[in-house]
Scaffold this active site. Sequence first.
Site, PDB file in Angstrom:
ATOM      1  N   CYS A  62      19.319  52.634-100.152  1.00  0.00           N
ATOM      2  CA  CYS A  62      17.902  52.818-100.508  1.00  0.00           C
ATOM      3  C   CYS A  62      17.273  54.136-100.068  1.00  0.00           C
ATOM      4  O   CYS A  62      16.165  54.441-100.508  1.00  0.00           O
ATOM      5  CB  CYS A  62      17.029  51.675 -99.989  1.00  0.00           C
ATOM      6  SG  CYS A  62      17.409  50.090-100.710  1.00  0.00           S
ATOM      7  N   ASP A  63      17.906  54.912 -99.194  1.00  0.00           N
ATOM      8  CA  ASP A  63      17.269  56.154 -98.729  1.00  0.00           C
ATOM      9  C   ASP A  63      18.322  57.207 -98.392  1.00  0.00           C
ATOM     10  O   ASP A  63      18.257  57.844 -97.349  1.00  0.00           O
ATOM     11  CB  ASP A  63      16.383  55.862 -97.524  1.00  0.00           C
ATOM     12  CG  ASP A  63      15.439  57.008 -97.189  1.00  0.00           C
ATOM     13  OD1 ASP A  63      15.126  57.802 -98.106  1.00  0.00           O
ATOM     14  OD2 ASP A  63      15.022  57.120 -96.029  1.00  0.00           O
ATOM     15  N   LEU A  64      19.293  57.381 -99.267  1.00  0.00           N
ATOM     16  CA  LEU A  64      20.359  58.341 -99.014  1.00  0.00           C
ATOM     17  C   LEU A  64      19.854  59.750 -99.315  1.00  0.00           C
ATOM     18  O   LEU A  64      19.402  60.045-100.421  1.00  0.00           O
ATOM     19  CB  LEU A  64      21.580  58.025 -99.877  1.00  0.00           C
ATOM     20  CG  LEU A  64      22.840  58.789 -99.521  1.00  0.00           C
ATOM     21  CD1 LEU A  64      23.304  58.430 -98.117  1.00  0.00           C
ATOM     22  CD2 LEU A  64      23.933  58.495-100.518  1.00  0.00           C
ATOM     23  N   ASN A  68      19.824  61.926 -93.641  1.00  0.00           N
ATOM     24  CA  ASN A  68      20.414  60.663 -93.205  1.00  0.00           C
ATOM     25  C   ASN A  68      21.936  60.699 -93.147  1.00  0.00           C
ATOM     26  O   ASN A  68      22.568  59.670 -92.934  1.00  0.00           O
ATOM     27  CB  ASN A  68      19.958  59.523 -94.114  1.00  0.00           C
ATOM     28  CG  ASN A  68      18.494  59.211 -93.936  1.00  0.00           C
ATOM     29  OD1 ASN A  68      17.900  59.539 -92.916  1.00  0.00           O
ATOM     30  ND2 ASN A  68      17.897  58.604 -94.930  1.00  0.00           N
TER      31      ASN A  68
END
Length: 87
Positions: A62-64, A68
């Site tokens: 969901c937040d690559l 990260n």
Amino acid sequence: MEFLALVYEYLSNGSLEDWIKGKRKNGDGAGFSILERLNVAIDVACGLDYLHNDFEVPVAHCDLKPSNILSDKNIIAKVGDLGWLSC
């Protein structure tokens, strides 16, 4: 309410974002070599494959993004900040 926490190993080479923006450089003052870039891409792909196919319950990150993706002293990339907790 039960306390939950994720504990990460210390990854001394910072994030992929730091390398892309030039905030980090290797010993000779350069960024990632083409081989290091390929290895980072493979490491990220393997991490996502594990989350999607080998984990007990399939996980969508969901937040690559570059901030990260963290790397250790040997420039082995790890997927961090598992946004699936809030998806």
